[in-house]
Design an enzyme around this catalytic site. Structure first.
Site, mmCIF file in Angstrom:
data_model
loop_
_atom_site.group_PDB
_atom_site.id
_atom_site.type_symbol
_atom_site.label_atom_id
_atom_site.label_comp_id
_atom_site.label_asym_id
_atom_site.label_seq_id
_atom_site.Cartn_x
_atom_site.Cartn_y
_atom_site.Cartn_z
ATOM 1 N N CYS A 75 41.489 45.499 43.476
ATOM 2 C CA CYS A 75 41.189 46.143 42.199
ATOM 3 C C CYS A 75 42.478 46.754 41.672
ATOM 4 O O CYS A 75 42.953 47.760 42.205
ATOM 5 C CB CYS A 75 40.103 47.210 42.357
ATOM 6 S SG CYS A 75 39.703 48.074 40.822
ATOM 7 N N HIS A 152 39.794 34.482 40.322
ATOM 8 C CA HIS A 152 39.606 34.497 38.875
ATOM 9 C C HIS A 152 39.651 33.080 38.318
ATOM 10 O O HIS A 152 40.365 32.217 38.836
ATOM 11 C CB HIS A 152 40.719 35.298 38.187
ATOM 12 C CG HIS A 152 40.651 36.767 38.419
ATOM 13 N ND1 HIS A 152 40.117 37.644 37.502
ATOM 14 C CD2 HIS A 152 41.050 37.527 39.476
ATOM 15 C CE1 HIS A 152 40.200 38.880 37.971
ATOM 16 N NE2 HIS A 152 40.761 38.842 39.175
ATOM 17 N N GLU A 201 33.470 40.860 35.135
ATOM 18 C CA GLU A 201 33.877 41.137 36.507
ATOM 19 C C GLU A 201 32.707 40.907 37.452
ATOM 20 O O GLU A 201 31.613 41.428 37.229
ATOM 21 C CB GLU A 201 34.366 42.588 36.602
ATOM 22 C CG GLU A 201 35.142 42.884 37.858
ATOM 23 C CD GLU A 201 35.912 44.186 37.747
ATOM 24 O OE1 GLU A 201 36.371 44.655 38.806
ATOM 25 O OE2 GLU A 201 36.049 44.744 36.641
ATOM 26 N N CYS A 210 40.356 45.326 33.386
ATOM 27 C CA CYS A 210 40.384 44.757 34.734
ATOM 28 C C CYS A 210 41.840 44.452 35.064
ATOM 29 O O CYS A 210 42.446 43.556 34.457
ATOM 30 C CB CYS A 210 39.536 43.488 34.806
ATOM 31 S SG CYS A 210 39.572 42.673 36.417
ATOM 32 N N GLY A 213 42.334 41.028 36.526
ATOM 33 C CA GLY A 213 42.103 40.061 35.452
ATOM 34 C C GLY A 213 43.305 39.944 34.541
ATOM 35 O O GLY A 213 43.675 38.840 34.114
#
Length: 271
Positions: A75, A152, A201, A210, A213
């Protein structure tokens, strides 16, 4: 027993931070406990819960739980929040690998490590070209797949706001081609140094920001020659600066904010 917590956010992506470096939690962080704490009506409310623990190999170990209770590998916004609490250069061990943080004039700079593009590192259910997956969902097709500590897919679109991500996001996240589920990014290139991004997410849904991301989408755009090796990624919650160095490491820079502190009764949420 009452447990202290710190509520933080990175560009609106919000966290419950639990510091167990000196005092361990009264019990294990079970799925039901995380979901109860993350509930925005009956709990504290968050996108992710971050647990900071002691570690022999790093300044801290950071464990990350999405609001659905599932533990995940990485994260980026949570790393910036942890870095701000630490207040100095630090190494952070995560399930997605070792990362490093340091205070920066623009907030917190995080070395997110080296991206992975191999199909089995994403992971995918079977081999395919991760540069342009031969797959599509509705108006979204041919994404780039990348692992930046967590998995991702990145779709490049003309207008990120026009994509019905609240409908397509969960379909793509749960598709069987992604055995560990997937984070879904729709990216709009504005110019060589600027992008716009929206993210679905996994385990949390639509989010205002994010960090991983932003890293994944920036590197995907760089791989396709759409932007320079440093780019500002504009998310609904604000901007992040992403640089992909000659050493192949991704550096993310942005802010993190402490909202408030408090305590909760462990027995009200445990089990």
């Amino acid at each position: 027993m009452r447990v202290p917590f710190i509520k933080m956010h990175g560009l609106g992506n919000d966290f419950i931070m639990l510091d167990a470096r000196e005092t361990p939690l009264p019990g294990p962080l079970e799925n039901a406990t995380v979901k109860a704490l993350a509930d925005r009506r009956e709990g504290i409310g968050c996108d992710q819960l971050i647990l900071m623990e002691p570690d022999d190999t790093a300044t801290i170990r950071m464990r990350i739980y999405n609001s659905d209770g599932a533990e995940v590998e990485a994260c980026g916004n949570g790393a910036r929040a942890a870095g701000m609490l630490l207040g100095e250069e630090a190494t952070i061990a995560t399930a997605g690998g070792m990362i490093a943080t340091r205070p920066d004039a623009s907030g917190i700079s995080v070395d997110m490590g080296v991206p992975r593009f191999e199909w089995d590192a994403i992971p995918l259910a079977y081999p395919m070209d991760t540069e342009r997956l031969p797959l599509g969902w509705g108006t979204l097709e041919a994404p780039l797949a990348i692992n930046v500590g967590n998995p991702h897919v990145v779709f490049f679109v003309d207008d990120a706001d026009a994509v019905p991500l609240e409908a397509l996001g969960p379909q793509i996240e749960m598709d069987s081609v992604f055995p560990e589920r997937i984070n879904v990014n729709v990216a709009e290139v504005v110019e060589r140094a600027s992008m716009r991004l929206r993210v679905w997410e996994r385990g949390a849904g639509l989010t205002r920001a994010c960090g991983t991301g932003a890293c994944a989408s920036a590197v995907a755009a760089m791989r396709r020659g759409l932007v320079d090796r440093e780019v500002t990624v504009h998310l609904p919650g604000g901007p992040l600066i992403i640089a992909w160095g000659d050493d192949d490491r991704i550096i993310m820079t942005g802010g993190a904010t402490e909202a408030f502190r408090g305590t909760f009764a462990w027995d009200d949420y445990a089990g």
